[in-house]
Scaffold this motif. Structure first.
Motif, PDB file in Angstrom:
ATOM      1  N   UNK A 196      -0.195   5.361  14.645  1.00  0.00           N
ATOM      2  CA  UNK A 196       0.105   6.019  13.624  1.00  0.00           C
ATOM      3  C   UNK A 196       0.563   4.859  12.582  1.00  0.00           C
ATOM      4  N   UNK A 197       1.391   4.161  13.041  1.00  0.00           N
ATOM      5  CA  UNK A 197       1.900   2.995  12.119  1.00  0.00           C
ATOM      6  C   UNK A 197       0.936   2.067  11.743  1.00  0.00           C
ATOM      7  N   UNK A 198      -0.099   1.774  12.472  1.00  0.00           N
ATOM      8  CA  UNK A 198      -1.201   0.961  12.068  1.00  0.00           C
ATOM      9  C   UNK A 198      -1.966   1.472  11.089  1.00  0.00           C
ATOM     10  N   UNK A 199      -2.172   2.954  11.138  1.00  0.00           N
ATOM     11  CA  UNK A 199      -3.279   3.605   9.892  1.00  0.00           C
ATOM     12  C   UNK A 199      -2.412   3.711   8.816  1.00  0.00           C
ATOM     13  N   UNK A 200      -1.050   3.949   8.750  1.00  0.00           N
ATOM     14  CA  UNK A 200      -0.568   3.915   7.678  1.00  0.00           C
ATOM     15  C   UNK A 200      -0.240   2.643   7.074  1.00  0.00           C
ATOM     16  N   UNK A 201      -0.423   1.684   7.808  1.00  0.00           N
ATOM     17  CA  UNK A 201      -0.300   0.341   6.875  1.00  0.00           C
ATOM     18  C   UNK A 201      -1.587   0.112   6.138  1.00  0.00           C
ATOM     19  N   UNK A 202      -2.541   0.643   6.305  1.00  0.00           N
ATOM     20  CA  UNK A 202      -3.749   0.468   5.789  1.00  0.00           C
ATOM     21  C   UNK A 202      -3.719   0.872   4.142  1.00  0.00           C
TER      22      UNK A 202
ATOM     23  N   UNK B 201     -10.885   3.316  15.888  1.00  0.00           N
ATOM     24  CA  UNK B 201     -11.224   4.782  15.606  1.00  0.00           C
ATOM     25  C   UNK B 201     -12.335   5.063  15.309  1.00  0.00           C
TER      26      UNK B 201
ATOM     27  N   UNK C 143      -3.089   8.689   1.830  1.00  0.00           N
ATOM     28  CA  UNK C 143      -3.670   9.495   3.090  1.00  0.00           C
ATOM     29  C   UNK C 143      -5.026   9.909   2.892  1.00  0.00           C
TER      30      UNK C 143
ATOM     31  N   UNK D 239      -7.464  -1.329  14.269  1.00  0.00           N
ATOM     32  CA  UNK D 239      -7.262   0.134  14.813  1.00  0.00           C
ATOM     33  C   UNK D 239      -8.007   1.095  14.259  1.00  0.00           C
TER      34      UNK D 239
ATOM     35  N   UNK E 278      -3.828  -5.702  14.628  1.00  0.00           N
ATOM     36  CA  UNK E 278      -3.738  -5.172  12.851  1.00  0.00           C
ATOM     37  C   UNK E 278      -4.459  -3.883  12.681  1.00  0.00           C
ATOM     38  N   UNK E 279      -3.989  -3.297  11.665  1.00  0.00           N
ATOM     39  CA  UNK E 279      -4.687  -1.953  11.110  1.00  0.00           C
ATOM     40  C   UNK E 279      -5.998  -2.105  10.892  1.00  0.00           C
TER      41      UNK E 279
ATOM     42  N   UNK F 138      -2.756  11.609  13.144  1.00  0.00           N
ATOM     43  CA  UNK F 138      -2.040  10.486  13.037  1.00  0.00           C
ATOM     44  C   UNK F 138      -1.646   9.920  11.595  1.00  0.00           C
ATOM     45  N   UNK F 139      -2.065  10.734  10.766  1.00  0.00           N
ATOM     46  CA  UNK F 139      -1.703  10.471   9.333  1.00  0.00           C
ATOM     47  C   UNK F 139      -0.127  11.368   9.312  1.00  0.00           C
ATOM     48  N   UNK F 140       0.064  12.044  10.157  1.00  0.00           N
ATOM     49  CA  UNK F 140       1.386  12.756  10.334  1.00  0.00           C
ATOM     50  C   UNK F 140       1.778  13.842   9.503  1.00  0.00           C
TER      51      UNK F 140
ATOM     52  N   UNK G 146      -7.267   6.952   3.396  1.00  0.00           N
ATOM     53  CA  UNK G 146      -7.326   6.646   4.789  1.00  0.00           C
ATOM     54  C   UNK G 146      -8.371   7.785   5.806  1.00  0.00           C
TER      55      UNK G 146
END
Lengths: 195, 240
Positions: free
Chosen positions: B53-59, A116, A23, A112, A108-109, A131-133, A26
């Protein structure tokens, strides 16, 4: 690297890396916009923890400490890199089609993350932490050192920008000819400054 | 609570339910249950959050990153090849070098303040694209400056006390760190206070000097070994 971080407990340190490095990376990538710098910021953050982490009395604050440190390192690196670092800022001025979650499940990520990146840094930073929650709005406020009300307001604005940009992504991905133009707007001008 | 207010609050609510117990959200969450329109909005908001969020955490970080962090920290912990004796020798050499540099360069750093004001005017007009911290509270700004390694003991001119702070950013000019603090005036225009940690313009006194640089009216003065520059529009003198 300089300094000798001797006071770190190795198993604890490895556990900390295991728990947070993804995280942190990211978050770093969302700030730095390139992989090499994101890796560097992540490594530097753990190195600083190894050297100074023992000074943190409240161990429940480790996560906030790591994210705050990475953010500060990022701001510091930008300051060192150029006297007056300049970032492109864009806003969407036009009406955009409505965005629904289903339309983005196949995106795809990397796309995204690129979307951002287009959000103003001031709004992007709390949004990525959100969004990292792993962070509540209070923790985000602590990391960024701003009031909680400011975090809420930035999240709201950030989501607005995200929706606008996702809509552009959707328009582009669908191959439509009508691509919504982005205009560059300086945040402050001598005649009518707005931040 | 109006729906718009509830939406504003709920945008900070994490879709995975981690904030379910947070009192701040309770009223808005209750309203969601009672209002179908708000419920529909909230469901979609959470769904979009979940996707992003899930897309970000897939990175995935590069595969080597974790190992590099561990190896880097391991290398940093290895005993230094320098002994205390080496350290003392280096310290002695540094003292000698500092002494010699004082002899060779006996004068304090001095720069032309007109170059400084011109560059700052250009920066404020064309390159200032954001701040590092946004806060209305001067104490927040001062704390940020201190944590960034600056003094933070800035004497804010009396005429700025009643203005709303916007935030600050740290700049560098010829190796000098400068705190840029922005205030919003009553007419919504922004006025900028730049404080240089070290005074490199000894020719400037404590009495403000005024100048017109590009579209900016500027005042410069020194105080307590710091250099101050205030940039704004007409009527700037009333701020001092």
């Amino acid at each position: 690297m300089s300094g000798t971080p001797n006071k770190v407990d190795q198993p604890e340190f490895e556990e900390l890396i295991e728990r947070y490095y993804e995280n942190l990376y990211r978050f770093a990538l969302s700030l730095a916009k390139n992989e090499a710098e994101a890796c560097d910021l992540t490594q530097q953050t753990f190195f600083l923890w190894a050297s100074k982490g023992h000074q943190l009395r409240d161990k429940s604050k480790v996560k906030s400490w790591l994210f705050t440190t990475l953010h500060r390192e990022f701001l510091g690196s930008r300051r060192r890199r150029s006297r007056f670092p300049h970032h492109e800022l864009t806003i969407v001025e036009h009406e955009l089609p409505k965005v629904t979650p289903a339309q983005f499940r196949d995106v795809d990520s990397a796309t995204v993350m690129e979307t951002l990146w287009e959000i103003d840094e001031m709004f992007r930073t709390p949004l990525v932490l959100f969004y990292l929650q792993d962070h509540s709005y209070q923790e985000i406020a602590e990391i960024l050192q701003v009031p909680t009300g400011t975090v809420m307001s930035r999240l709201s604005r950030a989501k607005e920008q995200l929706r606008a940009r996702l809509a552009i992504t959707k328009v582009t991905k669908q191959g439509a000819s009508k691509v919504v133009p982005l205009s560059k707007t300086p945040k402050i001008s001598p005649t009518g400054p707005v931040i | 609570m109006k729906n718009e207010e509830a939406k504003f609050i709920l945008q900070a609510y994490r879709h995975n339910g981690q904030d379910a117990e947070d009192v701040c959200f309770q009223e808005a969450l209750k309203q969601v249950k009672e209002d179908p329109e708000l419920q529909s909005w909230f469901s979609e908001e959470k769904a979009l959050d979940e996707v992003v969020s899930s897309k970000l955490l897939e990175l995935e970080p590069p595969k080597s990153l974790k190992q590099n962090i561990l190896t880097g920290s391991e290398l940093s912990r290895r005993p230094s090849i320098f002994t205390i004796k080496h350290g003392l020798m280096i310290a002695a050499a540094l003292v000698l070098m500092i002494g010699l540099s004082t002899l060779w360069f006996p004068f304090k750093k001095e720069y032309d303040h007109t170059v400084y004001t011109a560059e700052m005017a250009d920066f404020l007009s064309h390159k200032l694209d954001g701040l590092e911290i946004y806060s209305h509270e001067l104490v927040d700004i001062q704390r940020y400056l201190r944590e960034a390694g600056l003094d933070g003991d800035i004497v804010i001119p009396a005429g700025l006390h009643n203005l709303t702070g916007i935030g600050c950013r740290i700049l560098a000019w010829k190796g000098q760190e400068i705190a840029l603090i922005c205030f919003r005036q009553e007419d919504d225009k922004v006025i900028h206070l730049l404080v240089m940690e070290e005074n490199v313009f000894p020719q400037i006194g404590e009495t403000p000097q005024f100048a017109k640089v590009d579209t900016w009216t500027m005042a410069i003065w020194n105080r307590d070994s710091k250099h101050y520059l205030l940039a704004g529009g007409p009527g700037l003198s009333q701020r001092l």
